[in-house]
Design a protein around this motif. Structure first.
Motif, PDB file in Angstrom:
ATOM      1  N   SER A  56       0.825  -1.199   0.000  1.00 18.72           N
ATOM      2  CA  SER A  56       0.000   0.000   0.000  1.00 18.72           C
ATOM      3  C   SER A  56       0.864   1.255   0.000  1.00 18.72           C
ATOM      4  CB  SER A  56      -0.921  -0.016   1.218  1.00 18.72           C
ATOM      5  OG  SER A  56      -1.696   1.149   1.265  1.00 18.72           O
ATOM      6  N   LYS A  58      -2.448   0.550  -8.307  1.00 19.36           N
ATOM      7  CA  LYS A  58      -3.341  -0.448  -7.703  1.00 19.36           C
ATOM      8  C   LYS A  58      -3.182  -1.818  -8.350  1.00 19.36           C
ATOM      9  CE  LYS A  58      -6.461  -0.988  -4.535  1.00 19.36           C
ATOM     10  NZ  LYS A  58      -6.058  -1.022  -3.135  1.00 19.36           N
ATOM     11  N   GLU A 112      -0.203  -3.467  -6.781  1.00 17.81           N
ATOM     12  CA  GLU A 112      -0.554  -3.817  -5.401  1.00 17.81           C
ATOM     13  C   GLU A 112      -1.433  -5.077  -5.369  1.00 17.81           C
ATOM     14  OE1 GLU A 112      -2.818  -1.800  -1.552  1.00 17.81           O
ATOM     15  OE2 GLU A 112      -2.236  -0.538  -3.250  1.00 17.81           O
TER      16      GLU A 112
END
Length: 130
Positions: free
Chosen positions: A89, A95, A98
């Motif tokens: 994070s 994203k 991640e």
């Protein structure tokens, strides 16, 4: 995925710095790896590079490496995943990166936990009805 070896290196270094500071993971890692941290870091960079780039950089045996680690419990895999998620994070460039790394880490943790702690007798119906 917009990652490179520099990201892998940063991920591994950041995660293990945090793992060493963790009240439950730190002592476990330090006891197992005392005096061998630089070797372990290079091995983990190779591992994650092989996973991310499918480049064959890692030739270790993860299950065997985790066998016999003193005080290891299934709960520690949850702690590991929480810390890994927090690290991603903080440092993942987007994203998608991640999510991919976290999904992969969850699969790896589940596989290791099953290899280390699974008892097939628990699946026997005669034990499940008690």
């Amino acid at each position: 995925m917009a990652i490179d070896e520099a990201f892998i290196s940063r991920l591994v270094e950041t995660f293990y710095k945090r793992a060493l500071a963790h009240p439950e993971l730190g002592p476990l890692f330090d006891a197992k790896l005392s005096g061998r941290w630089s070797e372990h870091m290079e091995k983990m960079k190779s591992f994650w590079s092989a996973v991310a780039f499918r480049n064959g950089a890692y030739e270790g045996k993860p299950v065997q490496a985790h066998l016999g680690v003193a005080n290891m419990t299934p709960q520690l895999f949850s702690n590991w995943l929480e810390l890994f998620a927090a690290t991603l994070s903080d440092i993942a460039p987007n994203k998608d990166v991640e999510t991919w790394f976290m999904t992969t880490a969850e699969r790896i943790a589940r596989s290791l936990a099953l290899s280390l702690f699974y008892n097939p007798a628990l699946d026997d119906p005669k034990y499940n009805n008690q």
